[in-house]
Design a protein around this motif. Structure first.
Motif, PDB file in Angstrom:
ATOM      1  N   TYR A 116     -81.977 -76.694  17.018  1.00 36.31           N
ATOM      2  CA  TYR A 116     -82.755 -75.556  16.518  1.00 36.31           C
ATOM      3  C   TYR A 116     -84.169 -76.024  16.235  1.00 36.31           C
ATOM      4  CZ  TYR A 116     -78.395 -73.061  15.683  1.00 36.31           C
ATOM      5  OH  TYR A 116     -77.191 -72.440  15.838  1.00 36.31           O
ATOM      6  N   THR A 117     -85.096 -75.072  16.209  1.00 36.04           N
ATOM      7  CA  THR A 117     -86.449 -75.419  15.801  1.00 36.04           C
ATOM      8  C   THR A 117     -86.474 -75.553  14.282  1.00 36.04           C
ATOM      9  OG1 THR A 117     -87.073 -73.084  15.727  1.00 36.04           O
ATOM     10  CG2 THR A 117     -87.571 -74.297  17.769  1.00 36.04           C
ATOM     11  N   SER A 169     -91.635 -71.988  12.083  1.00 36.90           N
ATOM     12  CA  SER A 169     -91.290 -70.629  12.522  1.00 36.90           C
ATOM     13  C   SER A 169     -92.517 -69.778  12.846  1.00 36.90           C
ATOM     14  CB  SER A 169     -90.420 -69.929  11.478  1.00 36.90           C
ATOM     15  OG  SER A 169     -91.142 -69.756  10.273  1.00 36.90           O
ATOM     16  N   PHE A 195     -95.241 -67.294  19.574  1.00 32.34           N
ATOM     17  CA  PHE A 195     -94.949 -67.526  20.985  1.00 32.34           C
ATOM     18  C   PHE A 195     -93.964 -66.503  21.539  1.00 32.34           C
ATOM     19  CE2 PHE A 195     -92.406 -69.536  24.338  1.00 32.34           C
ATOM     20  CZ  PHE A 195     -93.415 -69.796  25.256  1.00 32.34           C
ATOM     21  N   VAL A 196     -92.929 -66.216  20.768  1.00 29.74           N
ATOM     22  CA  VAL A 196     -91.872 -65.305  21.212  1.00 29.74           C
ATOM     23  C   VAL A 196     -92.307 -63.865  20.947  1.00 29.74           C
ATOM     24  CG1 VAL A 196     -89.470 -64.619  20.825  1.00 29.74           C
ATOM     25  CG2 VAL A 196     -90.100 -67.020  20.729  1.00 29.74           C
ATOM     26  N   TYR A 204     -95.280 -70.640  14.294  1.00 30.75           N
ATOM     27  CA  TYR A 204     -95.708 -70.950  15.662  1.00 30.75           C
ATOM     28  C   TYR A 204     -94.739 -70.341  16.684  1.00 30.75           C
ATOM     29  CZ  TYR A 204     -98.620 -74.405  13.325  1.00 30.75           C
ATOM     30  OH  TYR A 204     -99.519 -75.022  12.516  1.00 30.75           O
ATOM     31  N   VAL A 205     -93.458 -70.489  16.406  1.00 34.00           N
ATOM     32  CA  VAL A 205     -92.442 -69.971  17.325  1.00 34.00           C
ATOM     33  C   VAL A 205     -92.540 -68.446  17.400  1.00 34.00           C
ATOM     34  CG1 VAL A 205     -89.962 -69.773  17.752  1.00 34.00           C
ATOM     35  CG2 VAL A 205     -90.923 -71.943  16.965  1.00 34.00           C
ATOM     36  N   GLU A 206     -92.711 -67.788  16.252  1.00 35.55           N
ATOM     37  CA  GLU A 206     -92.827 -66.324  16.239  1.00 35.55           C
ATOM     38  C   GLU A 206     -94.035 -65.845  17.026  1.00 35.55           C
ATOM     39  OE1 GLU A 206     -92.627 -64.804  12.261  1.00 35.55           O
ATOM     40  OE2 GLU A 206     -90.652 -65.704  11.929  1.00 35.55           O
TER      41      GLU A 206
END
Length: 186
Positions: free
Chosen positions: A66-67, A72, A78-79, A74-76
């Motif tokens: 998991y990341t 989170s 991106f997604v 950064y991931v949010e």
């Protein structure tokens, strides 16, 4: 260059779409359970570095990467936010009833909530969070629902035993059995 079990383990977990059981990992990597346990522990230690973006967790009876939660944001970014499904309060209630009282029928769920739960139940099935576990041996043979391993994964739990204690306000299993008798046997 010969591939090591450590590198192969990391590669398999990286591409896995669901937690991978220890048995499956041993089979794929061609190693014994004791060696897998050592490799899992070593991978977890390597990933503990604050410079790494991933973490290793045991969930739903298996292992998955998991990341890190602190990344989170950064991931949010991106997604696409549009692809993230959020559950309505009604669906959350239905999911809680199923989680704590499974297997449970649609009528039992509706009786506990005091409103029809069909729409929320369909949503949860479509999302893969609940599934039909069997049928009641009574007239009409209503379906019984249970949670899936995907729910365990989403909750970050290895098993349902890790759930917090049930609130006093939710009916006991004996009350649920009485509801089933009243609703399905004439």
């Amino acid at each position: 260059m010969e591939t090591t079990a450590a590198a192969a383990l990391e590669a398999v977990l990286f591409v896995a779409e669901a937690p991978v059981s220890p048995e499956r990992l041993c089979e794929v990597l061609g190693i014994e359970r004791s060696e897998l346990d050592r490799e899992i522990e070593a991978l977890a230690v390597r990933l503990e570095s604050t410079e790494r973006g991933l973490r290793l967790e045991r969930v739903a009876g298996g292992w998955r990467l998991y990341t890190r939660p602190e990344l989170s944001g950064y991931v949010e970014r991106f997604v696409s936010r549009g692809s993230i499904n959020r559950l309505s309060p009604a669906s959350q209630e239905v999911l809680a009833v199923i989680t704590y009282r499974q297997p449970v029928s649609r009528n039992q769920i509706s009786e506990i909530r005091g409103v029809d739960s069909s729409s929320s139940l369909r949503t949860l099935e479509r999302m893969g969070l609940v599934e039909v576990a069997g049928r009641l041996p009574v007239r009409g043979h209503p379906a019984l629902y249970r949670t899936t391993e995907l729910l365990l994964e989403k909750l970050g739990l290895d098993s349902l035993e890790e759930l917090p204690p049930l609130s006093e306000r939710v009916p006991s299993a004996e009350v649920m059995d009485g509801l089933a008798t009243r609703m399905f046997i004439s």
